[in-house]
Design an enzyme around this catalytic site. Sequence first.
Site, short mmCIF file in Angstrom:
data_model
loop_
_atom_site.label_atom_id
_atom_site.label_comp_id
_atom_site.label_asym_id
_atom_site.label_seq_id
_atom_site.Cartn_x
_atom_site.Cartn_y
_atom_site.Cartn_z
N SER A 1 -19.94 6.80 -9.53
CA SER A 1 -18.90 6.61 -10.55
C SER A 1 -18.84 7.79 -11.50
O SER A 1 -19.86 8.42 -11.79
CB SER A 1 -19.22 5.33 -11.34
OG SER A 1 -18.46 5.27 -12.54
N ALA A 2 -17.63 8.06 -12.03
CA ALA A 2 -17.46 9.12 -13.03
C ALA A 2 -17.92 8.67 -14.41
O ALA A 2 -18.07 9.49 -15.32
CB ALA A 2 -15.98 9.51 -13.10
N SER A 3 -18.15 7.37 -14.58
CA SER A 3 -18.41 6.85 -15.93
C SER A 3 -19.83 7.12 -16.42
O SER A 3 -20.80 6.92 -15.69
CB SER A 3 -18.17 5.34 -15.96
OG SER A 3 -18.50 4.85 -17.24
N THR B 1 -12.55 -2.10 -15.39
CA THR B 1 -12.80 -1.61 -16.75
C THR B 1 -11.58 -0.85 -17.28
O THR B 1 -11.53 -0.52 -18.47
CB THR B 1 -14.04 -0.69 -16.82
OG1 THR B 1 -14.05 0.16 -15.70
CG2 THR B 1 -15.32 -1.50 -16.87
N LYS C 1 -14.59 14.12 -9.22
CA LYS C 1 -13.84 13.88 -7.99
C LYS C 1 -12.48 14.56 -8.17
O LYS C 1 -11.96 14.52 -9.28
CB LYS C 1 -13.62 12.38 -7.77
CG LYS C 1 -14.91 11.57 -7.66
CD LYS C 1 -14.60 10.07 -7.79
CE LYS C 1 -15.89 9.28 -7.99
NZ LYS C 1 -15.67 7.85 -8.26
N ARG D 1 -13.89 11.47 -18.91
CA ARG D 1 -13.51 11.18 -20.30
C ARG D 1 -12.73 12.32 -20.94
O ARG D 1 -11.66 12.12 -21.52
CB ARG D 1 -14.76 10.86 -21.12
CG ARG D 1 -14.44 10.26 -22.47
CD ARG D 1 -15.72 9.97 -23.25
NE ARG D 1 -16.67 9.19 -22.46
CZ ARG D 1 -17.97 9.05 -22.75
NH1 ARG D 1 -18.46 9.63 -23.82
NH2 ARG D 1 -18.77 8.33 -21.98
N ASP E 1 -17.49 3.26 -5.82
CA ASP E 1 -16.93 3.61 -7.11
C ASP E 1 -17.06 2.34 -7.98
O ASP E 1 -17.24 1.25 -7.44
CB ASP E 1 -15.46 4.00 -6.89
CG ASP E 1 -14.72 4.25 -8.17
OD1 ASP E 1 -15.21 5.05 -8.97
OD2 ASP E 1 -13.66 3.63 -8.38
N LEU E 2 -16.98 2.48 -9.29
CA LEU E 2 -17.17 1.30 -10.16
C LEU E 2 -15.83 0.72 -10.62
O LEU E 2 -15.41 -0.35 -10.18
CB LEU E 2 -18.05 1.69 -11.36
CG LEU E 2 -18.40 0.58 -12.34
CD1 LEU E 2 -19.17 -0.54 -11.67
CD2 LEU E 2 -19.23 1.14 -13.51
N ASP E 3 -15.13 1.49 -11.49
CA ASP E 3 -13.88 0.99 -12.05
C ASP E 3 -12.81 0.87 -10.95
O ASP E 3 -12.48 1.85 -10.30
CB ASP E 3 -13.40 1.95 -13.15
CG ASP E 3 -12.07 1.54 -13.74
OD1 ASP E 3 -11.76 0.34 -13.75
OD2 ASP E 3 -11.33 2.42 -14.19
N GLU F 1 -13.41 3.29 -2.59
CA GLU F 1 -12.72 3.95 -3.71
C GLU F 1 -11.33 3.39 -3.96
O GLU F 1 -10.64 3.03 -3.02
CB GLU F 1 -12.54 5.44 -3.37
CG GLU F 1 -13.41 6.39 -4.11
CD GLU F 1 -13.18 6.49 -5.60
OE1 GLU F 1 -12.15 6.03 -6.11
OE2 GLU F 1 -14.05 7.04 -6.27
N ASP F 2 -10.93 3.37 -5.25
CA ASP F 2 -9.57 2.92 -5.57
C ASP F 2 -8.66 4.08 -5.98
O ASP F 2 -7.46 3.88 -6.19
CB ASP F 2 -9.59 1.89 -6.70
CG ASP F 2 -9.95 2.50 -8.03
OD1 ASP F 2 -10.91 3.31 -8.07
OD2 ASP F 2 -9.27 2.21 -9.03
N LYS G 1 -7.13 6.74 -14.38
CA LYS G 1 -8.07 6.06 -13.48
C LYS G 1 -8.87 7.07 -12.65
O LYS G 1 -8.29 7.91 -11.98
CB LYS G 1 -7.33 5.06 -12.59
CG LYS G 1 -6.83 3.87 -13.38
CD LYS G 1 -6.29 2.78 -12.50
CE LYS G 1 -5.88 1.59 -13.37
NZ LYS G 1 -5.20 0.55 -12.59
N GLY G 2 -10.19 6.93 -12.71
CA GLY G 2 -11.06 7.82 -11.94
C GLY G 2 -11.25 9.20 -12.53
O GLY G 2 -12.01 10.02 -12.02
N ASN H 1 -20.90 5.37 -18.78
CA ASN H 1 -21.28 4.04 -19.27
C ASN H 1 -21.60 3.08 -18.12
O ASN H 1 -21.69 1.87 -18.34
CB ASN H 1 -20.14 3.45 -20.11
CG ASN H 1 -19.91 4.24 -21.39
OD1 ASN H 1 -20.80 4.35 -22.22
ND2 ASN H 1 -18.74 4.82 -21.52
P1 B16 Z 1 -16.59 7.03 -19.33
P2 B16 Z 1 -14.91 5.24 -11.98
C1 B16 Z 1 -13.99 6.15 -14.34
O1 B16 Z 1 -14.72 5.21 -13.60
C2 B16 Z 1 -12.74 5.50 -14.91
O2 B16 Z 1 -11.87 5.10 -13.85
C3 B16 Z 1 -12.00 6.48 -15.79
O3 B16 Z 1 -10.85 5.86 -16.34
C4 B16 Z 1 -12.95 6.95 -16.90
O4 B16 Z 1 -12.30 7.91 -17.74
C5 B16 Z 1 -14.20 7.56 -16.26
O5 B16 Z 1 -14.81 6.60 -15.43
C6 B16 Z 1 -15.19 8.03 -17.31
O6 B16 Z 1 -15.67 6.92 -18.01
O7 B16 Z 1 -15.71 7.42 -20.48
O8 B16 Z 1 -17.16 5.63 -19.46
O9 B16 Z 1 -17.66 8.05 -19.05
O10 B16 Z 1 -13.59 4.81 -11.39
O11 B16 Z 1 -15.31 6.66 -11.58
O12 B16 Z 1 -16.01 4.26 -11.77
MG MG Z 2 -12.23 3.94 -9.73
#
Ligand code: B16
Ligand code: MG
Length: 215
Positions: A114-116, A16, A145, A48, A8-10, A169-170, A44-45, A118
């Site tokens: 990661s869910a992000s 982040t 997730k 968006r 996982d990233l964040d 994972e966190d 967290k996790g 970005n």
């Molecule tokens: P974005 P992860 C997640 O990252 C963040 O923990 C979560 O707070 C955020 O809303 C999600 O990514 C989406 O991010 O807006 O940049 O697409 O923990 O899955 O690495």
């Molecule tokens: Mg995370």
Amino acid sequence: MVKGCLFDLDGVIVDTAKYHYIAWRDLAKKLGFEFTEKDNERLKGVSRMASLEILLEVGGIKGLSDDEKQRLAAEKNENYVKLISQMTPDEVLPGAADFLKQLRTAGIGVALGSASKNAMTILNRLQLTPLFDAIIDGTKVSKAKPDPEVFLKGTEALGLQPSECVVFEDAAAGIEAAIAGGMRCVGIGSPEILGKANLVVNGLYEMNLEKLKLE
Ligand code: B16
Ligand code: MG
């Protein structure tokens, strides 16, 4: 034997969450309410759009159209992207880069899950992109997730079976996702929240190849 690791990233590689918080807090302010750091824990996790729903619930804002929600999420993301565009490699969490390098040297596959949306911007800013064999992020998945999609796509991209991989994972939802996908997992954070993981550590600085056996 462990042949692949999925990260996982964040909260695992980088924090982040503090930038997400600034951007969500500013949006809440514009909408006329306060969004606290405690409220931010719930994001967290979470994806968006799901994060926006939680923020609107905290602010007691109801009845917005889908277009309006998209506009608000885009506004938050613009603010967030400005913040992460200034990130530097010294923001990589302690031990993360070292552990990724240890895995690569040992011939163990390394993937991001990661869910992000970005994630690429962040990995590039941190100069970590070359350490990953596969990158599965929010642009490549349709189910959040605890659905295991993001990690199953990661194992596929590495050419491995889920049983050969370990997830880091966190978030509790991420641990659920790993278990649902048939992977073993290491929780980063508190055992109270991540108790279903095979092992819980405080950070990747506590990991090494010996501990990865999860015996
Ligand atoms: P974005 P992860 C997640 O990252 C963040 O923990 C979560 O707070 C955020 O809303 C999600 O990514 C989406 O991010 O807006 O940049 O697409 O923990 O899955 O690495
Ligand atoms: Mg995370």
